[in-house]
Structures are given as structure tokens and as C-alpha cells.
Design a protein around this motif. Structure first.
Motif, PDB file in Angstrom:
ATOM      1  N   THR A   1      -1.745   1.860  -5.453  1.00 14.42           N
ATOM      2  CA  THR A   1      -1.068   3.144  -5.658  1.00 14.42           C
ATOM      3  C   THR A   1      -1.999   4.263  -5.203  1.00 14.42           C
ATOM      4  O   THR A   1      -2.702   4.870  -6.003  1.00 14.42           O
ATOM      5  N   SER A   2      -1.989   4.534  -3.910  1.00 17.70           N
ATOM      6  CA  SER A   2      -2.904   5.532  -3.349  1.00 17.70           C
ATOM      7  C   SER A   2      -2.186   6.807  -2.933  1.00 17.70           C
ATOM      8  O   SER A   2      -2.742   7.610  -2.187  1.00 17.70           O
ATOM      9  N   MET A   3      -0.961   6.995  -3.416  1.00 11.36           N
ATOM     10  CA  MET A   3      -0.270   8.259  -3.177  1.00 11.36           C
ATOM     11  C   MET A   3      -0.878   9.350  -4.049  1.00 11.36           C
ATOM     12  O   MET A   3      -1.645   9.073  -4.973  1.00 11.36           O
ATOM     13  N   MET A   4      -0.548  10.591  -3.788  1.00 10.83           N
ATOM     14  CA  MET A   4      -1.218  11.715  -4.450  1.00 10.83           C
ATOM     15  C   MET A   4      -0.358  12.310  -5.562  1.00 10.83           C
ATOM     16  O   MET A   4       0.841  12.486  -5.398  1.00 10.83           O
ATOM     17  N   GLY A   5      -0.984  12.605  -6.701  1.00  5.45           N
ATOM     18  CA  GLY A   5      -0.376  13.432  -7.723  1.00  5.45           C
ATOM     19  C   GLY A   5       0.661  12.767  -8.597  1.00  5.45           C
ATOM     20  O   GLY A   5       0.785  11.543  -8.674  1.00  5.45           O
ATOM     21  N   PHE A   6       1.431  13.611  -9.271  1.00  2.00           N
ATOM     22  CA  PHE A   6       2.481  13.179 -10.203  1.00  2.00           C
ATOM     23  C   PHE A   6       3.483  12.267  -9.526  1.00  2.00           C
ATOM     24  O   PHE A   6       4.121  11.432 -10.189  1.00  2.00           O
TER      25      PHE A   6
ATOM     26  N   VAL B   1       0.865  -1.179   0.000  1.00  2.00           N
ATOM     27  CA  VAL B   1       0.000   0.000   0.000  1.00  2.00           C
ATOM     28  C   VAL B   1       0.901   1.229   0.000  1.00  2.00           C
ATOM     29  O   VAL B   1       1.550   1.545   1.001  1.00  2.00           O
ATOM     30  N   LEU B   2       0.962   1.906  -1.124  1.00  2.00           N
ATOM     31  CA  LEU B   2       1.762   3.122  -1.262  1.00  2.00           C
ATOM     32  C   LEU B   2       0.841   4.311  -1.013  1.00  2.00           C
ATOM     33  O   LEU B   2      -0.103   4.546  -1.767  1.00  2.00           O
ATOM     34  N   GLY B   3       1.120   5.044   0.052  1.00  2.00           N
ATOM     35  CA  GLY B   3       0.204   6.086   0.498  1.00  2.00           C
ATOM     36  C   GLY B   3      -0.729   5.535   1.563  1.00  2.00           C
ATOM     37  O   GLY B   3      -1.924   5.838   1.588  1.00  2.00           O
ATOM     38  N   SER B   4      -0.196   4.736   2.465  1.00  2.00           N
ATOM     39  CA  SER B   4      -1.031   3.980   3.407  1.00  2.00           C
ATOM     40  C   SER B   4      -1.705   4.850   4.455  1.00  2.00           C
ATOM     41  O   SER B   4      -2.671   4.423   5.090  1.00  2.00           O
ATOM     42  N   THR B   5      -1.216   6.075   4.683  1.00  2.00           N
ATOM     43  CA  THR B   5      -1.811   6.927   5.716  1.00  2.00           C
ATOM     44  C   THR B   5      -2.855   7.895   5.161  1.00  2.00           C
ATOM     45  O   THR B   5      -3.456   8.644   5.921  1.00  2.00           O
TER      46      THR B   5
ATOM     47  N   SER C   1       2.472  -6.632   2.781  1.00  2.00           N
ATOM     48  CA  SER C   1       3.920  -6.835   2.690  1.00  2.00           C
ATOM     49  C   SER C   1       4.677  -5.520   2.813  1.00  2.00           C
ATOM     50  O   SER C   1       5.808  -5.505   3.337  1.00  2.00           O
ATOM     51  N   VAL C   2       4.076  -4.411   2.332  1.00  2.00           N
ATOM     52  CA  VAL C   2       4.743  -3.109   2.335  1.00  2.00           C
ATOM     53  C   VAL C   2       3.727  -2.023   2.701  1.00  2.00           C
ATOM     54  O   VAL C   2       2.597  -2.018   2.211  1.00  2.00           O
ATOM     55  N   LEU C   3       4.160  -1.124   3.559  1.00  2.00           N
ATOM     56  CA  LEU C   3       3.430   0.112   3.835  1.00  2.00           C
ATOM     57  C   LEU C   3       4.368   1.273   3.539  1.00  2.00           C
ATOM     58  O   LEU C   3       5.538   1.247   3.952  1.00  2.00           O
ATOM     59  N   ALA C   4       3.895   2.279   2.836  1.00  2.00           N
ATOM     60  CA  ALA C   4       4.735   3.425   2.501  1.00  2.00           C
ATOM     61  C   ALA C   4       3.906   4.699   2.599  1.00  2.00           C
ATOM     62  O   ALA C   4       2.752   4.732   2.176  1.00  2.00           O
ATOM     63  N   ALA C   5       4.511   5.734   3.171  1.00  2.00           N
ATOM     64  CA  ALA C   5       3.813   7.002   3.378  1.00  2.00           C
ATOM     65  C   ALA C   5       4.787   8.150   3.217  1.00  2.00           C
ATOM     66  O   ALA C   5       6.005   7.941   3.098  1.00  2.00           O
TER      67      ALA C   5
END
Length: 385
Positions: free
Chosen positions: A96-101, A6-10, A31-35
Motif C-alpha cells: 500500500t504505497s499510495m499517498m494519504g487518506f 503494488v498500489l501506488g506503483s508509480t 499480479s496488480v499495478l495501480a496508480a
């Protein structure tokens, strides 16, 4: 057991993704958390889900987390670590739940590593649709849309031939200012802009929904997800947010997907596809449902949607310029530096002052994003003087 990054987990989509995982503990493993910088929430997520890897982009936030946490999860820091996390070996699907470009490079890294994509970062296809979809085809990777509207279209198209599609009907709530004209929006406050009538979302996407830029981004996204022309994509304002989108076929038949306005439904479908699993989401009660209304969008007042169609029709680097200008403008609005209607002026000026490069490379797009952000910031500064 499916392993998920989960990219953008927060953020809003990230936290709702973890809600879905909680509901199906025997089917999913994180498996992966990224913020970016929310170390406190990320730490709580680490302690609950015990991922193999957790990443924070912000160095100060990473230092805080590192000073508190001494568990089994490996910690990493920085933008490159965030990109590398998308390709983590154990992962099967990347949300891919991060924001923007900022979502582009991690998504490409995940595709290169053969990971399926649960796409909640629409800007990835807006700025680099041709590159992303081509690389996904070459890698045999599925792109599964998480946006409620695109998930609806995706479901309506199951078992159907794409060459039999006449029109995609992309629904839109109309946001908090539906029915208002430009003069009524001149003094729109931040609180009013963020008061979305049907969805609870992050601040940036809520501003985009108020300006209809978000729907414009989804129009460009639809072109790449479904391989249609822009003349085949029609935006329909539907304030109840019950019909999430529709597909009209060459024989005149229309397929629609309906459901409660709950983002966990499309998130779960992307994670379980092609299966369906039980969900605790609210069910529609058709005995109590009274009105489902539809109307045309006002693209003269809400010019962001018109600009998106223009950028998409131009193609090449122009959608990238459109997106970058909007990201800068929305950031300035949220900081109190500009008025709501200034967002449109910034987008228009940035697009008008840049020539379009057709068939751009990834390096071209990175340069266009850099240029457009610089121009938009300078434009804002010049208007304040």
C-alpha cells in the motif's frame, strides 16, 4: 513465488518495490499495478512485469493508456477499480504505497479479502488505527510495516514479549531545518523544504519530514502497530539516519536496527518476512563510521510533532482531522499558495474547531475527513483576503 499487488506503483515506494522484485525474479510475481495518473510510467511497468490487472484512477490518463496499449494485461479505471484491485484474487500481499487518506479504503478491501499488507501508507493507521488493526486480527492478516523506522521496531521486537517493552525510540533525521528556530523558517522556500539531507522521497512526505508532521504520523502509527501508550513512544533526532529505531525493554536493555538509508531494505523485509534474502544495498562500514549523534526534537518550533501527540492522546476522530488538515496544507504549500509555517496554523485551527468523536465508525471517519478538508481550504482562503 509470491504474488504481489503494488498500489501506488508509480510513486517513490512503488518504484522501489519494483526494484526489489527485479532483484528476486524467482521469488516474486506482480499480479496488480495501480496508480493515479502517470500513464506513461505505468505502461512501462506493465510491459516489463505483465501483471494480470493494471488500474489508473484518472480517466484522462486511462484513456491515453487504453489508446496505446493492446496487450494481455486487463486495464481498469476509476477510484472503485483501484479499491477493488486491492482484493484481486491472485494476490497474496498488497503493497500500500499510495499517498494519504486515499489509502484507507483499498487497505480495508485487501484485509477483507485476506491479503497480507506491506504497509507504506501510514495515514491508514493514523486515521483508522482501531478499525484497521481489529479487522486485520479478525481476518488473520499480517500488517508488515514498510516505513524504515517501523520496520526497525518490528525487527527489534522479533522473539520478544510486547509486555516487556518499556519504550519505543523512534528516530528522526530532523529534516533540512534541524536546529533552526521559527524566525528562520518564515521565508523557507519550496526548494529548501524539499532538500532532505538523507532520504530521497516523494514531495508530500518530504514536506512532512521538514515540518516533523511525518514523525508525528509515525508516532500515531506506532501506537496501533505495537499496542503501546503514547508515553512509551519517544522521538529521538538522529541526523545520520543510520539507527533506524530502537526498543528499550523493562530491564534497561536497548535493541537497535542499523543500516544504510535505503528504503529497499524495509520493502524487501516486508515482502520476504519471516525470511531474509540477499540484497545489493550498501553495507555499513564501522571502521569508517565516526559519529552517531542523538538529540531531543524541538516541538515548539516544529509544532507538527506536538500536534500529532495531542491528536493521538485525544483519540477518536482527532487524528483523522489532524491528517486531513495537513494534507490540504501541504498541497497548498506545494502549489505556492501558503508559506511553510502556515502549515502549522492550518492544522491547529482545524483541530481547535472540531469536537472529537470517540469510537468512530468508518462512516464517521469519512465525514471527518471531508469536514476537515473543507475547513482547512476555507481557512486558507480567508487568510488570503
Amino acid at each position: 513465488m509470491k504474488h504481489i499487488a503494488v498500489l501506488g506503483s508509480t510513486g517513490s515506494i512503488g518504484t522501489q518495490t519494483l526494484d526489489v522484485v527485479r532483484s528476486h525474479p524467482k521469488r516474486f510475481r506482480i499480479s496488480v499495478l495501480a496508480a493515479n495518473a502517470n500513464d506513461e510510467l505505468l505502461e512501462r511497468q506493465i510491459r516489463e512485469f505483465s501483471p494480470a490487472l493494471a488500474v489508473l484512477v484518472d480517466a484522462a490518463a486511462y484513456a491515453r493508456l487504453k489508446s496505446r496499449y493492446a496487450g494481455r494485461t486487463k486495464l481498469a479505471c476509476g477510484r472503485q477499480a483501484f479499491i477493488d484491485a486491492a482484493a484481486y484474487e491472485e494476490t497474496e500481499i498488497v503493497v500500500t504505497s499510495m499517498m494519504g487518506f486515499a489509502g484507507l479504503e483499498p487497505t480495508l478491501a485487501a484485509i477483507a479479502a485476506g491479503k497480507d499488507i506491506a504497509l507504506a501508507n501510514k495515514e491508514t493507521l493514523v486515521v483508522a488505527g482501531e478499525i484497521v488493526t481489529r479487522r486485520a486480527r479478525e481476518a488473520g492478516v499480517k500488517i508488515l510495516p514498510v516505513d524504515s523506522e517501523h520496520c526497525a521496531l518490528f525487527q527489534c521486537l522479533q522473539g520478544e514479549r510486547r509486555d516487556k517493552v518499556e519504550k519505543l525510540l523512534l528516530t528522526c533525521s530532523g529534516g533540512p531545518f534541524r536546529g533552526k528556530k521559527r524566525e528562520a523558517l518564515a521565508a523557507a522556500t519550496k526548494a529548501a523544504v524539499l532538500a532532505h539531507p538523507t532520504w530521497q522521497m516523494g514531495q508530500k512526505i518530504t514536506v512532512d519530514s521538514a515540518s516533523l508532521v511525518n514523525k508525528g504520523l509515525e508516532v500515531i502509527e506506532a501506537k496501533w502497530l505495537y499496542g503501546v501508550d503514547y508515553k512509551q513512544i519517544q522521538v529521538v533526532v538522529h541526523p545520520q539516519s543510520i539507527v533506524h529505531s530502537m526498543v528499550q525493554f523493562v530491564d534497561g536493555a536497548v535493541m537497535a536496527q542499523l543500516g544504510s538509508p535505503d528504503m529497499k531494505l524495509p520493502i524487501q523485509y516486508a515482502l520476504t518476512y519471516p525470511e531474509r534474502q540477499p540484497s545489493a544495498s550498501d553495507r555499513l562500514d564501522f571502521w569508517r563510521m565516526r559519529d552517531l549523534t542523538f538529540e531531543a526534537p524541538d516541538m515548539e518550533t516544529f509544532k507538527g510533532l506536538r500536534f500529532a501527540y495531542e491528536a493521538g492522546e485525544m483519540g477518536g476522530t482527532m487524528p483523522c482531522v489532524f491528517n486531513a488538515a495537513n494534507e490540504v496544507a501541504v498541497g497548498a504549500f506545494l502549489r505556492g499558495g501558503i508559506h511553510f509555517l502556515d502549515i502549522y496554523d492550518i492544522i491547529e485551527a482545524t483541530m481547535m474547531n472540531r469536537e472529537c468523536v470517540l469510537s468512530p465508525t468508518l462512516d464517521d471517519l469519512l465525514e471527518e475527513d471531508r469536514w476537515a478538508r473543507g475547513f482547512a481550504r476555507s481557512y486558507i482562503k480567508s487568510k488570503k483576503q
